[in-house]
Design an enzyme around this catalytic site. Structure first.
Site, PDB file in Angstrom:
ATOM      1  N   SER A  16      -3.431  -7.339  -0.514  1.00 60.19           N
ATOM      2  CA  SER A  16      -4.800  -7.217  -0.014  1.00 60.19           C
ATOM      3  C   SER A  16      -5.780  -7.195  -1.178  1.00 60.19           C
ATOM      4  O   SER A  16      -5.766  -6.289  -2.009  1.00 60.19           O
ATOM      5  CB  SER A  16      -4.957  -5.939   0.811  1.00 60.19           C
ATOM      6  OG  SER A  16      -6.326  -5.673   0.969  1.00 60.19           O
ATOM      7  N   HIS A  41      -4.205 -11.683   1.481  1.00 56.37           N
ATOM      8  CA  HIS A  41      -4.743 -10.934   2.621  1.00 56.37           C
ATOM      9  C   HIS A  41      -6.208 -10.585   2.376  1.00 56.37           C
ATOM     10  O   HIS A  41      -6.563  -9.994   1.363  1.00 56.37           O
ATOM     11  CB  HIS A  41      -3.924  -9.655   2.830  1.00 56.37           C
ATOM     12  CG  HIS A  41      -4.291  -8.876   4.054  1.00 56.37           C
ATOM     13  ND1 HIS A  41      -3.828  -9.199   5.322  1.00 56.37           N
ATOM     14  CD2 HIS A  41      -5.072  -7.780   4.213  1.00 56.37           C
ATOM     15  CE1 HIS A  41      -4.305  -8.328   6.198  1.00 56.37           C
ATOM     16  NE2 HIS A  41      -5.063  -7.457   5.554  1.00 56.37           N
ATOM     17  N   ASP A  43      -9.520  -8.669   3.861  1.00 59.83           N
ATOM     18  CA  ASP A  43     -10.011  -7.649   4.791  1.00 59.83           C
ATOM     19  C   ASP A  43     -11.510  -7.801   4.980  1.00 59.83           C
ATOM     20  O   ASP A  43     -12.293  -7.472   4.089  1.00 59.83           O
ATOM     21  CB  ASP A  43      -9.693  -6.255   4.238  1.00 59.83           C
ATOM     22  CG  ASP A  43      -8.201  -5.958   4.320  1.00 59.83           C
ATOM     23  OD1 ASP A  43      -7.644  -6.074   5.426  1.00 59.83           O
ATOM     24  OD2 ASP A  43      -7.599  -5.631   3.281  1.00 59.83           O
ATOM     25  N   MET A  45     -14.707  -6.470   6.749  1.00 54.34           N
ATOM     26  CA  MET A  45     -15.210  -5.259   7.421  1.00 54.34           C
ATOM     27  C   MET A  45     -16.718  -5.355   7.562  1.00 54.34           C
ATOM     28  O   MET A  45     -17.397  -5.799   6.631  1.00 54.34           O
ATOM     29  CB  MET A  45     -14.857  -4.024   6.595  1.00 54.34           C
ATOM     30  CG  MET A  45     -13.375  -3.893   6.295  1.00 54.34           C
ATOM     31  SD  MET A  45     -13.042  -2.349   5.440  1.00 54.34           S
ATOM     32  CE  MET A  45     -11.304  -2.587   5.026  1.00 54.34           C
ATOM     33  N   HIS A  74      -7.937 -10.760   8.102  1.00 50.99           N
ATOM     34  CA  HIS A  74      -7.880  -9.605   9.005  1.00 50.99           C
ATOM     35  C   HIS A  74      -9.317  -9.194   9.308  1.00 50.99           C
ATOM     36  O   HIS A  74     -10.013  -8.699   8.429  1.00 50.99           O
ATOM     37  CB  HIS A  74      -7.087  -8.497   8.284  1.00 50.99           C
ATOM     38  CG  HIS A  74      -7.053  -7.190   8.999  1.00 50.99           C
ATOM     39  ND1 HIS A  74      -6.634  -6.022   8.374  1.00 50.99           N
ATOM     40  CD2 HIS A  74      -7.354  -6.842  10.270  1.00 50.99           C
ATOM     41  CE1 HIS A  74      -6.681  -5.030   9.231  1.00 50.99           C
ATOM     42  NE2 HIS A  74      -7.128  -5.486  10.384  1.00 50.99           N
ATOM     43  N   MET A  76     -11.944  -6.836  10.749  1.00 52.82           N
ATOM     44  CA  MET A  76     -12.231  -5.479  11.237  1.00 52.82           C
ATOM     45  C   MET A  76     -13.726  -5.421  11.514  1.00 52.82           C
ATOM     46  O   MET A  76     -14.523  -4.928  10.713  1.00 52.82           O
ATOM     47  CB  MET A  76     -11.825  -4.444  10.166  1.00 52.82           C
ATOM     48  CG  MET A  76     -10.322  -4.257  10.103  1.00 52.82           C
ATOM     49  SD  MET A  76      -9.799  -3.560   8.524  1.00 52.82           S
ATOM     50  CE  MET A  76      -9.752  -5.058   7.548  1.00 52.82           C
ATOM     51  N   MET A 145      -1.328  -1.747  12.206  1.00 56.12           N
ATOM     52  CA  MET A 145      -2.000  -0.923  11.196  1.00 56.12           C
ATOM     53  C   MET A 145      -1.191   0.360  11.022  1.00 56.12           C
ATOM     54  O   MET A 145      -0.967   1.093  11.991  1.00 56.12           O
ATOM     55  CB  MET A 145      -3.427  -0.572  11.635  1.00 56.12           C
ATOM     56  CG  MET A 145      -4.410  -1.728  11.629  1.00 56.12           C
ATOM     57  SD  MET A 145      -4.425  -2.698  10.117  1.00 56.12           S
ATOM     58  CE  MET A 145      -4.901  -1.469   8.899  1.00 56.12           C
ATOM     59  N   PHE A 151     -10.128   1.357   4.615  1.00 55.16           N
ATOM     60  CA  PHE A 151     -10.011   1.603   3.173  1.00 55.16           C
ATOM     61  C   PHE A 151      -8.601   1.328   2.683  1.00 55.16           C
ATOM     62  O   PHE A 151      -7.626   1.534   3.420  1.00 55.16           O
ATOM     63  CB  PHE A 151     -10.369   3.065   2.871  1.00 55.16           C
ATOM     64  CG  PHE A 151     -11.724   3.450   3.373  1.00 55.16           C
ATOM     65  CD1 PHE A 151     -12.863   3.173   2.614  1.00 55.16           C
ATOM     66  CD2 PHE A 151     -11.880   4.027   4.629  1.00 55.16           C
ATOM     67  CE1 PHE A 151     -14.125   3.488   3.101  1.00 55.16           C
ATOM     68  CE2 PHE A 151     -13.137   4.342   5.129  1.00 55.16           C
ATOM     69  CZ  PHE A 151     -14.269   4.077   4.357  1.00 55.16           C
ATOM     70  N   GLY A 152      -8.514   0.902   1.418  1.00 50.40           N
ATOM     71  CA  GLY A 152      -7.217   0.800   0.766  1.00 50.40           C
ATOM     72  C   GLY A 152      -6.801   2.165   0.239  1.00 50.40           C
ATOM     73  O   GLY A 152      -7.593   3.112   0.242  1.00 50.40           O
ATOM     74  N   GLY A 153      -5.546   2.272  -0.168  1.00 49.40           N
ATOM     75  CA  GLY A 153      -5.079   3.479  -0.855  1.00 49.40           C
ATOM     76  C   GLY A 153      -4.804   4.682   0.015  1.00 49.40           C
ATOM     77  O   GLY A 153      -4.692   5.796  -0.485  1.00 49.40           O
ATOM     78  N   ASP A 183       0.375  -3.200   7.781  1.00 46.40           N
ATOM     79  CA  ASP A 183      -0.750  -3.126   6.842  1.00 46.40           C
ATOM     80  C   ASP A 183      -1.179  -1.673   6.661  1.00 46.40           C
ATOM     81  O   ASP A 183      -1.632  -1.035   7.607  1.00 46.40           O
ATOM     82  CB  ASP A 183      -1.907  -3.963   7.429  1.00 46.40           C
ATOM     83  CG  ASP A 183      -3.106  -4.057   6.508  1.00 46.40           C
ATOM     84  OD1 ASP A 183      -3.070  -3.505   5.399  1.00 46.40           O
ATOM     85  OD2 ASP A 183      -4.092  -4.698   6.929  1.00 46.40           O
ATOM     86  N   GLY A 184      -1.017  -1.174   5.440  1.00 47.42           N
ATOM     87  CA  GLY A 184      -1.530   0.156   5.114  1.00 47.42           C
ATOM     88  C   GLY A 184      -0.471   1.072   4.533  1.00 47.42           C
ATOM     89  O   GLY A 184       0.523   1.377   5.188  1.00 47.42           O
ATOM     90  N   GLY A 185      -0.646   1.447   3.288  1.00 49.54           N
ATOM     91  CA  GLY A 185       0.259   2.417   2.664  1.00 49.54           C
ATOM     92  C   GLY A 185       1.652   1.885   2.395  1.00 49.54           C
ATOM     93  O   GLY A 185       2.598   2.671   2.255  1.00 49.54           O
ATOM     94  N   GLY A 205      -1.989  -3.448  -0.789  1.00 46.32           N
ATOM     95  CA  GLY A 205      -3.184  -3.497  -1.621  1.00 46.32           C
ATOM     96  C   GLY A 205      -2.996  -2.707  -2.897  1.00 46.32           C
ATOM     97  O   GLY A 205      -2.710  -3.249  -3.965  1.00 46.32           O
ATOM     98  N   SER A 206      -3.092  -1.378  -2.776  1.00 47.78           N
ATOM     99  CA  SER A 206      -3.048  -0.530  -3.975  1.00 47.78           C
ATOM    100  C   SER A 206      -1.696  -0.614  -4.679  1.00 47.78           C
ATOM    101  O   SER A 206      -1.645  -0.515  -5.906  1.00 47.78           O
ATOM    102  CB  SER A 206      -3.393   0.918  -3.620  1.00 47.78           C
ATOM    103  OG  SER A 206      -2.658   1.339  -2.502  1.00 47.78           O
TER     104      SER A 206
HETATM  105  C1  DX5 Z   1      -7.199  -1.311   5.506  1.00 46.52           C
HETATM  106  C2  DX5 Z   1      -6.866  -2.740   5.167  1.00 46.52           C
HETATM  107  C3  DX5 Z   1      -5.656  -2.910   4.336  1.00 46.52           C
HETATM  108  C4  DX5 Z   1      -5.708  -2.191   3.011  1.00 46.52           C
HETATM  109  C5  DX5 Z   1      -4.323  -2.017   2.489  1.00 46.52           C
HETATM  110  O1  DX5 Z   1      -8.223  -1.294   6.420  1.00 46.52           O
HETATM  111  O2  DX5 Z   1      -6.671  -3.490   6.348  1.00 46.52           O
HETATM  112  O3  DX5 Z   1      -5.351  -4.279   4.175  1.00 46.52           O
HETATM  113  O4  DX5 Z   1      -6.497  -2.854   2.070  1.00 46.52           O
HETATM  114  O5  DX5 Z   1      -4.378  -1.272   1.318  1.00 46.52           O
HETATM  115  P1  DX5 Z   1      -3.187  -0.321   0.872  1.00 46.52           P
HETATM  116  O6  DX5 Z   1      -1.967  -1.167   0.734  1.00 46.52           O
HETATM  117  O7  DX5 Z   1      -3.661   0.256  -0.407  1.00 46.52           O
HETATM  118  O8  DX5 Z   1      -3.008   0.713   1.964  1.00 46.52           O
HETATM  119 ZN    ZN Z   2      -5.845  -5.598   6.231  1.00 47.55          ZN
END
Ligand code: DX5
Ligand code: ZN
Length: 222
Positions: A16, A41, A43, A45, A74, A76, A145, A151-153, A183-185, A205-206
């Protein structure tokens, strides 16, 4: 034999860009592509569907120009059909829309597909996979999700694993071609359990952008 093929299957990895260094966005996108990711990927928003604002079609068009891998978009956002029309001309591999925000999901999924782009449906952590029963045969991808979007991280929500298992059973029954993405964590800490539960594709992402070596981070997720 079929089991061996299943075991050998490699996880698709979509880093991401949200966690990239935005002051060097082009370079970062080129680097993850060279490092061996499968998709980039994106995002999107809007500050309404989620409490954060990211990038619009101008920035994503610039990313597409330097990316040697296809885009996985993606959305959002509220007013989803409007945003679909903004991103279709960029010819991404996938556009995924949140089930929670689309009133006529079947119509929108087929609109995306009829414009030559693969269509995905996204579920927030609280949304039951059972709601996919009558749309799963029509989609190319389901994105779960495993954090609250925005948010990432953030930390991976553990109940996502049981949901993935249930979804995989549904997918195998209703549409074996459909890809399952999460997607996420996602990190090297939870990739094994996700693989065992049947994931096809992960967003990270992170974990990728926070590592010193993108090639190693992507390889660790396979
Ligand atoms: C959150 C995003 C994810 C996010 C993933 O709303 O859809 O794509 O950037 O980041 P990590 O992998 O750090 O959770
Ligand atoms: Zn995403």
């Amino acid at each position: 034999m079929a089991q061996d093929i299943q075991k050998a299957k490699e996880i698709l990895v979509a880093p991401s860009v949200l966690s990239a260094d935005f002051t060097r966005l082009g370079e970062e996108v080129e680097n993850i592509c060279v490092a061996g990711c499968d998709y980039v990927h994106i995002d999107v928003m809007d500050g309404h569907f989620v409490p954060n604002l990211t990038m619009g079609p101008c920035v994503v068009e610039s990313i597409a120009k330097v990316a040697s891998k296809p885009l996985d978009i993606h959305l959002m956002v509220k007013n989803v059909p409007f945003f679909v029309d903004l991103f279709l001309p960029l010819k991404p591999a996938f556009i995924s829309v949140h089930l929670e925000e689309v009133q006529h999901l079947h119509r929108l999924i087929w609109y995306i597909k009829n414009n030559g782009v693969k269509a995905g449906v996204v579920l927030n952590p609280h949304t039951s996979e059972k709601l996919l029963e009558y749309i799963l045969p029509d989609v190319d991808l389901v994105l779960l999700m495993s954090v609250n979007p925005g948010f990432g991280g953030q930390s991976f929500i553990p109940s996502s694993v049981e949901k993935l298992r249930n979804l995989k059973a549904m997918r195998d029954r209703l549409n074996p071609q459909c890809l399952l993405e999460i997607d996420g964590g996602v990190s090297d800490k939870n990739i094994s359990v996700l693989k065992e539960a049947g994931i096809d594709m992960v967003v990270a992402g992170s974990f990728v952008f926070g590592s010193a070596d993108y090639t190693k981070a992507i390889a660790a997720l396979r």
